[in-house]
Design an enzyme around this catalytic site. Sequence first.
Site, mmCIF file in Angstrom:
data_model
loop_
_atom_site.group_PDB
_atom_site.id
_atom_site.type_symbol
_atom_site.label_atom_id
_atom_site.label_comp_id
_atom_site.label_asym_id
_atom_site.label_seq_id
_atom_site.Cartn_x
_atom_site.Cartn_y
_atom_site.Cartn_z
ATOM 1 N N LYS A 1 0.748 -1.268 0.087
ATOM 2 C CA LYS A 1 -0.038 -0.034 -0.067
ATOM 3 C C LYS A 1 0.859 1.296 0.005
ATOM 4 O O LYS A 1 0.537 2.324 -0.640
ATOM 5 C CB LYS A 1 -0.977 -0.109 1.252
ATOM 6 C CG LYS A 1 -2.040 0.897 1.067
ATOM 7 C CD LYS A 1 -2.284 1.746 2.385
ATOM 8 C CE LYS A 1 -1.455 2.703 2.979
ATOM 9 N NZ LYS A 1 -1.758 3.314 4.164
ATOM 10 N N ASP B 1 -6.312 1.302 0.883
ATOM 11 C CA ASP B 1 -6.384 1.389 2.474
ATOM 12 C C ASP B 1 -7.450 1.171 3.064
ATOM 13 O O ASP B 1 -8.199 0.226 2.260
ATOM 14 C CB ASP B 1 -5.923 2.635 2.632
ATOM 15 C CG ASP B 1 -7.186 3.690 2.499
ATOM 16 O OD1 ASP B 1 -8.013 3.361 1.873
ATOM 17 O OD2 ASP B 1 -7.279 5.091 2.988
#
Length: 216
Positions: free
Chosen positions: A120, A138
């Site tokens: 991420k 996220d």
Amino acid sequence: MKQEQIKTIIEKLGKEYPEARTELIYSSPFELLVATILSAQTTDKQVNRVTAGLFKKYNKPEDFAVLSEKELEKEISSIGLYRNKSRFIIQASKLLIEKYQGFVPDNREELMKLPGVGRKTANVVLACAFKQNAMPVDTHVFRLANRLGLVRSDKVEEVEEQLMKLIPEDRWINFHHSLIAHGRKVCKARAPLCQNCILADDCIYYKKKRGEINDS
Ligand code: SF4
């Protein structure tokens, strides 16, 4: 979900959040990398409060590489997991100097070799600092993609893969930012404000809640 419905969701979000971007404040790929490492399980606002002072003193890998973990811990102690984050930032800074002449690499594989950098974080740096098409997943993107019915998965990597297949590549970055904005403002984790949501007619979660479709 049908292509038409996906298109509608993309268009509605794009109209609602045309300027959506990361809330992290940074002025270089390196600062974004540090801010993103700091942002794990912490709000962007809290990170910005800390980096406002931190980046005035230190803003290059060379500055961080010579700090002791304790020194950096003092600077970032108001942020959760600050001990681990201090270690990651110092180690990542050293590696950037040793292997990348002090520059942040602009590809996922190399980014993910840096301590504290998962998929991420790498995707955020690629999308925001290097304007490369990437789909960082996220907590907001994960939650909304599942609630809307765009994807069905409890695994972050699968959500990323499925979204990349569904969403046209040139919309990935804006779509990601607009999902985050919508997640913060309307589709909150505990109590989504479905009655005020622009996506109420398109959302599987809300349709199930209203009994329009089966909960299966
Ligand atoms: S209708 Fe509710 S669950 Fe669906 S996206 Fe909107 S706020 Fe989230």
